[in-house]
Design a protein around this motif. Structure first.
Motif, short mmCIF file in Angstrom:
data_model
loop_
_atom_site.label_atom_id
_atom_site.label_comp_id
_atom_site.label_asym_id
_atom_site.label_seq_id
_atom_site.Cartn_x
_atom_site.Cartn_y
_atom_site.Cartn_z
N LEU A 73 0.84 -1.19 0.00
CA LEU A 73 0.00 0.00 0.00
C LEU A 73 0.88 1.23 0.00
O LEU A 73 1.75 1.39 0.86
N HIS A 74 0.65 2.10 -0.96
CA HIS A 74 1.23 3.43 -0.92
C HIS A 74 0.22 4.25 -0.14
O HIS A 74 -0.88 4.51 -0.62
N LYS A 91 -9.06 -3.39 5.46
CA LYS A 91 -9.56 -3.98 4.22
C LYS A 91 -8.41 -4.27 3.26
O LYS A 91 -8.38 -5.32 2.63
N VAL A 92 -7.46 -3.35 3.17
CA VAL A 92 -6.31 -3.55 2.27
C VAL A 92 -5.38 -4.63 2.82
O VAL A 92 -4.87 -5.46 2.07
N ALA A 93 -5.16 -4.64 4.11
CA ALA A 93 -4.32 -5.62 4.80
C ALA A 93 -2.96 -5.80 4.13
O ALA A 93 -2.55 -6.90 3.80
N PRO A 94 -2.22 -4.69 3.97
CA PRO A 94 -0.93 -4.80 3.27
C PRO A 94 0.14 -5.47 4.12
O PRO A 94 0.09 -5.44 5.35
N LYS A 95 1.11 -6.07 3.44
CA LYS A 95 2.29 -6.62 4.11
C LYS A 95 3.36 -5.55 4.26
O LYS A 95 4.22 -5.64 5.12
N ALA A 96 3.32 -4.56 3.35
CA ALA A 96 4.26 -3.44 3.39
C ALA A 96 3.52 -2.18 2.97
O ALA A 96 2.62 -2.22 2.13
N ALA A 97 3.90 -1.06 3.59
CA ALA A 97 3.29 0.22 3.25
C ALA A 97 4.36 1.30 3.28
O ALA A 97 5.29 1.24 4.08
N VAL A 98 4.19 2.28 2.40
CA VAL A 98 5.10 3.42 2.36
C VAL A 98 4.29 4.70 2.50
O VAL A 98 3.28 4.89 1.83
N LEU A 99 4.76 5.57 3.38
CA LEU A 99 4.22 6.91 3.54
C LEU A 99 5.24 7.83 2.90
O LEU A 99 6.39 7.89 3.36
N SER A 100 4.87 8.48 1.82
CA SER A 100 5.84 9.29 1.09
C SER A 100 5.75 10.75 1.52
O SER A 100 5.07 11.56 0.91
N SER A 101 6.45 11.07 2.59
CA SER A 101 6.50 12.44 3.08
C SER A 101 7.88 12.70 3.65
O SER A 101 8.30 12.05 4.61
N ASN A 102 8.56 13.66 3.06
CA ASN A 102 9.88 14.04 3.56
C ASN A 102 9.80 15.17 4.56
O ASN A 102 10.79 15.54 5.17
N ILE A 103 8.61 15.74 4.73
CA ILE A 103 8.44 16.91 5.58
C ILE A 103 8.12 16.53 7.01
O ILE A 103 8.63 17.09 7.96
N TRP A 104 7.23 15.57 7.19
CA TRP A 104 6.80 15.18 8.54
C TRP A 104 6.53 13.68 8.55
O TRP A 104 6.39 13.05 7.52
N VAL A 105 6.45 13.12 9.73
CA VAL A 105 6.23 11.69 9.89
C VAL A 105 5.02 11.46 10.79
O VAL A 105 4.96 11.97 11.90
N ASN A 106 4.06 10.69 10.30
CA ASN A 106 2.89 10.33 11.09
C ASN A 106 3.22 9.05 11.87
O ASN A 106 2.88 7.95 11.45
N MET A 107 3.91 9.21 12.99
CA MET A 107 4.33 8.05 13.78
C MET A 107 3.15 7.21 14.27
O MET A 107 3.23 5.98 14.25
N PRO A 108 2.02 7.81 14.68
CA PRO A 108 0.90 6.96 15.08
C PRO A 108 0.43 6.04 13.95
O PRO A 108 0.10 4.89 14.20
N LEU A 109 0.43 6.53 12.72
CA LEU A 109 0.04 5.67 11.60
C LEU A 109 1.08 4.58 11.37
O LEU A 109 0.73 3.41 11.17
N LEU A 110 2.35 4.93 11.38
CA LEU A 110 3.40 3.91 11.22
C LEU A 110 3.24 2.81 12.27
O LEU A 110 3.30 1.62 11.97
N VAL A 117 0.31 -6.95 10.45
CA VAL A 117 1.41 -7.68 9.81
C VAL A 117 2.15 -6.81 8.82
O VAL A 117 2.93 -7.30 8.01
N THR A 118 1.93 -5.50 8.88
CA THR A 118 2.50 -4.58 7.90
C THR A 118 3.84 -4.03 8.36
O THR A 118 3.98 -3.58 9.49
N LYS A 119 4.79 -4.05 7.47
CA LYS A 119 6.06 -3.36 7.70
C LYS A 119 5.91 -2.00 7.04
O LYS A 119 5.60 -1.90 5.86
N ALA A 120 6.05 -0.93 7.83
CA ALA A 120 5.79 0.41 7.32
C ALA A 120 7.08 1.22 7.20
O ALA A 120 7.99 1.09 8.02
N TYR A 121 7.11 2.04 6.16
CA TYR A 121 8.27 2.87 5.87
C TYR A 121 7.80 4.29 5.60
O TYR A 121 6.68 4.50 5.15
#
Length: 150
Positions: A73-74, A91-110, A117-121
């Protein structure tokens, strides 16, 4: 279909609503009508929901249900709080997800993504992120690892 191994599905914007739905070019309106694409390569799937907000996520959940399930999931709208509702992520139930933001980080979402079971980046932390698939397995190669939480 793109050959025998690649399939592309468009889940948004809703069929028949454009171009008439765009009366102004404000961010919220344009984001609402972001393209939502699912790419499937052999047994691996990738969901790219653009900058949609939670209200569009709800509509997609209702209309497409389990068809939204994807290995990757992007995160919608760069992982901002306007998107990535728990029901959508479930519903998506991803195994990996990327949050594409160089400005800030949504740590609660990560952290919420990783409780499943998602590895988040996040590109703000991990910098460049390479994702590869042979159609059977998904591999993620971040330029930098995320520092351990204290």
């Amino acid at each position: 279909m793109l050959g025998n191994d690649v399939k592309v599905e468009l889940f948004g914007p809703p069929k028949g609503e454009l171009p008439d739905a765009i009366q102004s070019y404000n961010d919220a309106k344009l984001n609402y009508y972001s393209i939502v694409v699912k790419l499937t390569y052999k047994n691996q799937s990738f969901l790219f929901p653009g900058d949609i907000y939670k209200d569009m996520e709800e509509k997609l959940n209702a209309q497409y249900g389990d068809r939204l399930k994807a290995d990757y999931l992007h995160a919608p709208h760069h992982g901002e709080v306007t998107s990535s509702s728990p029901k959508f992520i479930e519903k998506v139930a991803p195994k990996a997800a990327v949050l594409s933001s160089n400005i800030w980080v949504n740590m609660p979402l990560l952290e919420r993504l990783e409780r499943g079971v998602t590895k988040a980046y996040n590109t703000g932390i991990n910098k460049n992120i390479l994702i590869t698939s042979d159609g059977k397995q998904l591999q993620v190669f971040p330029e930098k690892d995320r520092p351990a939480q204290k």
